[in-house]
Design an enzyme around this catalytic site. Structure first.
Site, PDB file in Angstrom:
ATOM      1  CG  HIS A 148       6.069  12.191   1.535  1.00  0.00           C
ATOM      2  ND1 HIS A 148       7.113  11.884   2.368  1.00  0.00           N
ATOM      3  CD2 HIS A 148       5.540  10.997   1.146  1.00  0.00           C
ATOM      4  CE1 HIS A 148       7.225  10.568   2.481  1.00  0.00           C
ATOM      5  NE2 HIS A 148       6.282  10.002   1.753  1.00  0.00           N
ATOM      6  CE  LYS A 152       3.800  11.581   4.916  1.00  0.00           C
ATOM      7  NZ  LYS A 152       2.719  10.603   5.129  1.00  0.00           N
TER       8      LYS A 152
HETATM    9  N1  LIG Z   1       1.320   2.736   4.258  1.00  0.00           N
HETATM   10  C1  LIG Z   1       1.549   3.210   3.024  1.00  0.00           C
HETATM   11  O1  LIG Z   1       2.125   2.535   2.154  1.00  0.00           O
HETATM   12  C2  LIG Z   1       1.065   4.597   2.691  1.00  0.00           C
HETATM   13  C3  LIG Z   1       1.253   5.142   1.407  1.00  0.00           C
HETATM   14  C4  LIG Z   1       0.699   6.391   1.135  1.00  0.00           C
HETATM   15  C5  LIG Z   1      -0.011   7.082   2.111  1.00  0.00           C
HETATM   16  N2  LIG Z   1      -0.135   6.518   3.348  1.00  0.00           N
HETATM   17  C6  LIG Z   1      -0.921   7.161   4.407  1.00  0.00           C
HETATM   18  O2  LIG Z   1      -2.301   6.899   4.120  1.00  0.00           O
HETATM   19  C7  LIG Z   1      -3.090   7.966   4.655  1.00  0.00           C
HETATM   20  C8  LIG Z   1      -4.005   8.520   3.571  1.00  0.00           C
HETATM   21  O3  LIG Z   1      -3.217   9.112   2.557  1.00  0.00           O
HETATM   22  P1  LIG Z   1      -3.893   9.782   1.248  1.00  0.00           P
HETATM   23  O4  LIG Z   1      -2.791  10.425   0.492  1.00  0.00           O
HETATM   24  O5  LIG Z   1      -4.774   8.782   0.570  1.00  0.00           O
HETATM   25  O6  LIG Z   1      -4.793  10.907   1.961  1.00  0.00           O
HETATM   26  P2  LIG Z   1      -6.126  11.603   1.416  1.00  0.00           P
HETATM   27  O7  LIG Z   1      -6.298  12.839   2.237  1.00  0.00           O
HETATM   28  O8  LIG Z   1      -6.110  11.710  -0.066  1.00  0.00           O
HETATM   29  O9  LIG Z   1      -7.262  10.532   1.790  1.00  0.00           O
HETATM   30  C9  LIG Z   1      -7.753  10.304   3.092  1.00  0.00           C
HETATM   31  C10 LIG Z   1      -9.233   9.964   2.949  1.00  0.00           C
HETATM   32  O10 LIG Z   1      -9.727   9.606   4.238  1.00  0.00           O
HETATM   33  C11 LIG Z   1     -10.985  10.197   4.396  1.00  0.00           C
HETATM   34  N3  LIG Z   1     -11.314  10.276   5.810  1.00  0.00           N
HETATM   35  C12 LIG Z   1     -10.904  11.176   6.748  1.00  0.00           C
HETATM   36  N4  LIG Z   1     -11.463  10.885   7.925  1.00  0.00           N
HETATM   37  C13 LIG Z   1     -12.208   9.781   7.736  1.00  0.00           C
HETATM   38  C14 LIG Z   1     -13.015   9.003   8.568  1.00  0.00           C
HETATM   39  N5  LIG Z   1     -13.245   9.322   9.843  1.00  0.00           N
HETATM   40  N6  LIG Z   1     -13.600   7.896   8.047  1.00  0.00           N
HETATM   41  C15 LIG Z   1     -13.460   7.572   6.751  1.00  0.00           C
HETATM   42  N7  LIG Z   1     -12.721   8.286   5.895  1.00  0.00           N
HETATM   43  C16 LIG Z   1     -12.113   9.375   6.389  1.00  0.00           C
HETATM   44  C17 LIG Z   1     -10.858  11.566   3.729  1.00  0.00           C
HETATM   45  O11 LIG Z   1     -12.150  12.111   3.419  1.00  0.00           O
HETATM   46  C18 LIG Z   1     -10.087  11.175   2.471  1.00  0.00           C
HETATM   47  O12 LIG Z   1     -10.950  10.762   1.421  1.00  0.00           O
HETATM   48  C19 LIG Z   1      -2.107   8.974   5.242  1.00  0.00           C
HETATM   49  O13 LIG Z   1      -1.963   8.703   6.624  1.00  0.00           O
HETATM   50  C20 LIG Z   1      -0.814   8.655   4.504  1.00  0.00           C
HETATM   51  O14 LIG Z   1       0.345   9.021   5.209  1.00  0.00           O
HETATM   52  C21 LIG Z   1       0.391   5.310   3.646  1.00  0.00           C
END
Ligand SMILES: NC(=O)c1ccc[n+]([C@@H]2O[C@H](COP(=O)([O-])OP(=O)(O)OC[C@H]3O[C@@H](n4cnc5c(N)ncnc54)[C@H](O)[C@@H]3O)[C@@H](O)[C@H]2O)c1
Length: 256
Positions: A148, A152
């Site tokens: 990744h 991440k």
């Molecule tokens: N299930 C899937 O298909 C899949 C795919 C990709 C990523 N993910 C997961 O999704 C999550 C997010 O990934 P990303 O790449 O978008 O991360 P990212 O860091 O770009 O985004 C996370 C967002 O959440 C916000 N955030 C943090 N704490 C918060 C809170 N208390 N309330 C509201 N918002 C809050 C952050 O400010 C940020 O904007 C990770 O856990 C990742 O592993 C899952």
């Protein structure tokens, strides 16, 4: 019309899900939450996560899609469950306590929830192929390698752990031990699945499962080229979820 709220709307996934929701004729974005607020997206202004209870009650979404971090997601699911809002959980990296707290809140709120570490349709096929391979290659050494991007937070990925669980549940005999990386004197034992996390650049998400046997090996691999695969899957999951009975679902249930 399905009314949607998104937590983590400023994030990599949240922003893409937001654009995907805005493109759906049967969906309306009614609320978005993040830590940095007041940005205008579509017709809404991003709200502070500290206002989630108030905003959910005011905007009455049918479903909340959460892609944040594990500790935040547990709180967001709690708020959704108490407001009677269904949840699509995309966040990964939960520990056992967080998982059971989240499940208890979902059940207490009698809402519908889908929880998946990977919303891509291709990964569901990949997991089916792993089940098939494990039935016949259980005697081989099994190693999972995931890669990744360098931002991440959790390792190994939720999808790598899901792949290990799918394999472990298909193998007969004692449950294999998961071994995370190897260092120093670390000979391989028979009953283990090795799990390795690579981090670098802008890799969206690769998962390879290696079945290494005597004289031959098989590799089953999924590579995501764009986060759109996850965003489109999460939006499909939201549409599917709102017509189910209350309960906790996985992507497997969607493809039955
Ligand atoms: N299930 C899937 O298909 C899949 C795919 C990709 C990523 N993910 C997961 O999704 C999550 C997010 O990934 P990303 O790449 O978008 O991360 P990212 O860091 O770009 O985004 C996370 C967002 O959440 C916000 N955030 C943090 N704490 C918060 C809170 N208390 N309330 C509201 N918002 C809050 C952050 O400010 C940020 O904007 C990770 O856990 C990742 O592993 C899952």
């Amino acid at each position: 019309m399905i009314k949607v709220a998104i937590t983590g709307i400023n994030g990599r996934m949240g922003a893409m899900i937001c654009d995907t929701v805005l493109d759906q004729p049967d969906m309306k974005l009614v609320a978005g939450f993040d830590l940095v607020v007041d940005k205008q997206v579509g017709k809404i202004t991003v709200s502070s996560i500290s206002d989630i209870d108030k905003v959910l009650r005011k905007t009455k979404p049918n479903v909340l899609i959460d892609f944040t971090i594990a500790a935040a997601c547990v709180q967001n699911v709690k708020a959704a469950a108490s407001a009677g809002v269904d949840v699509v959980v995309g966040t990964t990296g939960f520990d056992e306590l967080q998982q059971s707290a989240m499940k208890a809140d979902i059940e207490a709120g009698r809402i519908r929830a889908i929880i998946s570490p990977n919303y891509s349709v291709g990964v569901q096929v990949f997991l089916k192929l792993l089940r098939e391979a494990s039935k016949n290659l259980g005697g081989c050494d099994i190693e999972i390698i995931e890669a990744h991007h360098n931002k991440k937070k959790d390792a190994p990925s939720g999808t790598a752990l899901k792949a290990a669980d799918v394999i472990a549940s298909t193998l007969t005999g004692e449950k294999p031990k998961y071994v995370y990386g190897r260092e120093g004197t670390a000979p391989r034992s028979g009953g283990e699945i090795g799990i390795h996390a690579v981090r670098g650049g802008d890799i969206v998400g690769d998962h390879t499962v290696l079945f290494a046997c005597d004289g031959e090996r098989i590799e089953i691999k999924h590579q995501a080229h764009s986060r759109q695969a996850f965003a489109s899957g999460a939006v499909k999951a939201a549409r599917w979820l709102v017509s189910q009975k209350p309960g906790i679902y996985s992507m497997d249930d969607m493809f039955r």
